[in-house]
Motif scaffolding. Structure first.
Motif, PDB file in Angstrom:
ATOM      1  N   ILE A  67       0.808  -1.223   0.000  1.00 15.37           N
ATOM      2  CA  ILE A  67       0.000   0.000   0.000  1.00 15.37           C
ATOM      3  C   ILE A  67       0.843   1.275   0.000  1.00 15.37           C
ATOM      4  CG2 ILE A  67      -2.179  -0.924   0.844  1.00 15.37           C
ATOM      5  CD1 ILE A  67      -1.412  -0.164   3.665  1.00 15.37           C
ATOM      6  N   GLU A  68       2.020   1.253   0.629  1.00 15.86           N
ATOM      7  CA  GLU A  68       2.876   2.436   0.592  1.00 15.86           C
ATOM      8  C   GLU A  68       4.258   2.121   1.145  1.00 15.86           C
ATOM      9  OE1 GLU A  68       2.282   5.676   3.621  1.00 15.86           O
ATOM     10  OE2 GLU A  68       0.613   4.404   4.263  1.00 15.86           O
ATOM     11  N   GLN A  69       5.199   3.028   0.881  1.00 11.68           N
ATOM     12  CA  GLN A  69       6.558   2.914   1.407  1.00 11.68           C
ATOM     13  C   GLN A  69       6.989   4.265   1.933  1.00 11.68           C
ATOM     14  OE1 GLN A  69       9.637   0.734  -0.812  1.00 11.68           O
ATOM     15  NE2 GLN A  69      10.932   2.535  -0.584  1.00 11.68           N
ATOM     16  N   ARG A  70       7.684   4.254   3.062  1.00 11.72           N
ATOM     17  CA  ARG A  70       8.261   5.464   3.644  1.00 11.72           C
ATOM     18  C   ARG A  70       9.761   5.244   3.785  1.00 11.72           C
ATOM     19  NH1 ARG A  70       4.442   9.146   5.809  1.00 11.72           N
ATOM     20  NH2 ARG A  70       2.482   8.570   4.828  1.00 11.72           N
ATOM     21  N   ASN A  71      10.537   6.253   3.392  1.00  8.80           N
ATOM     22  CA  ASN A  71      12.001   6.155   3.426  1.00  8.80           C
ATOM     23  C   ASN A  71      12.574   7.100   4.475  1.00  8.80           C
ATOM     24  OD1 ASN A  71      11.409   4.637   1.199  1.00  8.80           O
ATOM     25  ND2 ASN A  71      12.439   5.937  -0.259  1.00  8.80           N
ATOM     26  N   TYR A  72      13.554   6.593   5.211  1.00 10.90           N
ATOM     27  CA  TYR A  72      14.295   7.368   6.201  1.00 10.90           C
ATOM     28  C   TYR A  72      15.774   7.068   5.999  1.00 10.90           C
ATOM     29  CZ  TYR A  72       9.711   7.982   8.188  1.00 10.90           C
ATOM     30  OH  TYR A  72       8.387   8.297   8.353  1.00 10.90           O
ATOM     31  N   GLY A  73      16.389   7.793   5.075  1.00  6.54           N
ATOM     32  CA  GLY A  73      17.779   7.521   4.727  1.00  6.54           C
ATOM     33  C   GLY A  73      17.885   6.167   4.048  1.00  6.54           C
ATOM     34  N   LYS A  74      18.717   5.295   4.575  1.00  5.70           N
ATOM     35  CA  LYS A  74      18.912   3.969   3.986  1.00  5.70           C
ATOM     36  C   LYS A  74      17.901   2.940   4.499  1.00  5.70           C
ATOM     37  CE  LYS A  74      23.823   4.630   3.173  1.00  5.70           C
ATOM     38  NZ  LYS A  74      23.941   4.516   1.743  1.00  5.70           N
ATOM     39  N   VAL A  75      17.010   3.378   5.395  1.00  8.52           N
ATOM     40  CA  VAL A  75      15.995   2.498   5.973  1.00  8.52           C
ATOM     41  C   VAL A  75      14.635   2.822   5.365  1.00  8.52           C
ATOM     42  CG1 VAL A  75      14.789   1.876   8.102  1.00  8.52           C
ATOM     43  CG2 VAL A  75      17.245   2.268   8.145  1.00  8.52           C
ATOM     44  N   CYS A  76      13.910   1.776   4.988  1.00  6.33           N
ATOM     45  CA  CYS A  76      12.565   1.947   4.422  1.00  6.33           C
ATOM     46  C   CYS A  76      11.569   1.100   5.195  1.00  6.33           C
ATOM     47  CB  CYS A  76      12.542   1.505   2.966  1.00  6.33           C
ATOM     48  SG  CYS A  76      13.646   2.426   1.903  1.00  6.33           S
ATOM     49  N   PHE A  77      10.349   1.584   5.243  1.00  6.95           N
ATOM     50  CA  PHE A  77       9.236   0.829   5.796  1.00  6.95           C
ATOM     51  C   PHE A  77       8.212   0.652   4.682  1.00  6.95           C
ATOM     52  CE2 PHE A  77      10.810   3.276   9.489  1.00  6.95           C
ATOM     53  CZ  PHE A  77      11.190   2.239  10.303  1.00  6.95           C
ATOM     54  N   SER A  78       7.911  -0.579   4.348  1.00 10.37           N
ATOM     55  CA  SER A  78       6.854  -0.863   3.380  1.00 10.37           C
ATOM     56  C   SER A  78       5.646  -1.374   4.144  1.00 10.37           C
ATOM     57  CB  SER A  78       7.311  -1.889   2.348  1.00 10.37           C
ATOM     58  OG  SER A  78       8.251  -1.306   1.463  1.00 10.37           O
ATOM     59  N   PHE A  79       4.468  -0.881   3.762  1.00 11.64           N
ATOM     60  CA  PHE A  79       3.211  -1.220   4.425  1.00 11.64           C
ATOM     61  C   PHE A  79       2.403  -2.129   3.503  1.00 11.64           C
ATOM     62  CE2 PHE A  79       4.781   2.515   6.349  1.00 11.64           C
ATOM     63  CZ  PHE A  79       4.152   2.731   7.559  1.00 11.64           C
ATOM     64  N   PHE A  80       1.793  -3.157   4.104  1.00 13.97           N
ATOM     65  CA  PHE A  80       1.028  -4.141   3.353  1.00 13.97           C
ATOM     66  C   PHE A  80      -0.298  -4.414   4.052  1.00 13.97           C
ATOM     67  CE2 PHE A  80       5.517  -4.862   2.899  1.00 13.97           C
ATOM     68  CZ  PHE A  80       5.702  -4.932   1.528  1.00 13.97           C
ATOM     69  N   LYS A  81      -1.325  -4.662   3.231  1.00 10.77           N
ATOM     70  CA  LYS A  81      -2.652  -4.967   3.779  1.00 10.77           C
ATOM     71  C   LYS A  81      -3.364  -5.880   2.794  1.00 10.77           C
ATOM     72  CE  LYS A  81      -6.778  -2.610   5.485  1.00 10.77           C
ATOM     73  NZ  LYS A  81      -6.751  -2.826   6.896  1.00 10.77           N
ATOM     74  N   ASP A  82      -4.108  -6.816   3.351  1.00 13.49           N
ATOM     75  CA  ASP A  82      -4.941  -7.681   2.525  1.00 13.49           C
ATOM     76  C   ASP A  82      -6.266  -6.961   2.325  1.00 13.49           C
ATOM     77  OD1 ASP A  82      -6.410  -9.581   1.233  1.00 13.49           O
ATOM     78  OD2 ASP A  82      -5.975 -11.202   2.672  1.00 13.49           O
ATOM     79  N   ILE A  83      -6.425  -6.322   1.186  1.00  9.46           N
ATOM     80  CA  ILE A  83      -7.622  -5.513   0.945  1.00  9.46           C
ATOM     81  C   ILE A  83      -8.841  -6.373   0.616  1.00  9.46           C
ATOM     82  CG2 ILE A  83      -6.431  -3.386   0.323  1.00  9.46           C
ATOM     83  CD1 ILE A  83      -6.791  -4.168  -2.599  1.00  9.46           C
ATOM     84  N   SER A  84      -8.654  -7.672   0.485  1.00  6.71           N
ATOM     85  CA  SER A  84      -9.794  -8.555   0.217  1.00  6.71           C
ATOM     86  C   SER A  84     -10.571  -8.875   1.497  1.00  6.71           C
ATOM     87  CB  SER A  84      -9.331  -9.856  -0.439  1.00  6.71           C
ATOM     88  OG  SER A  84      -8.575 -10.631   0.463  1.00  6.71           O
ATOM     89  N   GLN A  85     -10.026  -8.481   2.658  1.00  3.60           N
ATOM     90  CA  GLN A  85     -10.690  -8.783   3.937  1.00  3.60           C
ATOM     91  C   GLN A  85     -11.911  -7.922   4.129  1.00  3.60           C
ATOM     92  OE1 GLN A  85      -7.776  -8.332   7.099  1.00  3.60           O
ATOM     93  NE2 GLN A  85      -6.914 -10.313   6.669  1.00  3.60           N
TER      94      GLN A  85
END
Length: 180
Positions: free
Chosen positions: A162-180
């Protein structure tokens, strides 16, 4: 390592030299928790912290009032460190499990967690297996999975991305099962 906010704001936790973990940087953790504080009431959610490492993420959630945190860590020294600090800080909400994160995913309660955080070693191959395993195990209760990874990796082709956020060399990717 320090706790950024909540009941234990500013608390420094000294890492012993035998820990080989790479704790999420204060800057990245602060950015992540700013996002999460706008999406969740911390005192009403349940968390699983896969690849607990130093416990920094679990400690941050506990300090902010999360009442149930499953912290999964396989390395004996890391597991002992997390347990020691959990007790010293009085974080009764944190339940630690010494097991492989991939095995733990299959044993987590179904439709239970509002948020699962996974910070595997940056050199772990096939991190996308974490995404697939979490979604197939149906352990999220209409919640999200957050995968911490290096800026050299990209998971935006995942069906669940669903989205990604970057903080320098570190990233957070967000995931969700939208079929729920």
């Amino acid at each position: 390592m320090r706790i950024i906010s909540g009941t234990h704001k500013g608390k420094q936790i000294k890492l012993p030299p035998n820990l080989k973990a790479r704790p999420t940087t204060d800057q990245a953790r602060e950015g992540l928790f700013n996002i999460l504080s706008n999406r969740f009431d911390f005192d009403k959610i349940k968390i699983a912290d896969l690849f607990g490492g130093t416990g920094a993420i679990s400690f941050e959630f506990a300090s902010r009032g999360v009442k149930e945190i499953f912290c999964i860590e396989i390395a004996p020294a890391h597991f002992r460190f997390i347990n020691k600090n959990t007790k010293e800080l009085g974080f009764g909400a944190i339940k630690t499990f010494r097991t492989n994160a991939f095995n733990a995913i299959q044993k987590l309660p179904k439709k239970h967690f509002d948020l699962i955080f996974a910070d595997p070693p940056f050199d772990l191959p096939n991190k996308s297996k974490i995404i697939e395993d979490v979604m197939e195990a149906s352990v999220l209760n209409n919640g999200i999975l957050i995968l911490e990874h290096s800026d050299k990796e990209n998971f935006n082709q995942s069906t669940y991305f669903i989205e990604q956020r970057n903080y320098g060399k570190v990233c957070f990717s967000f995931f969700k099962d939208i079929s729920q």
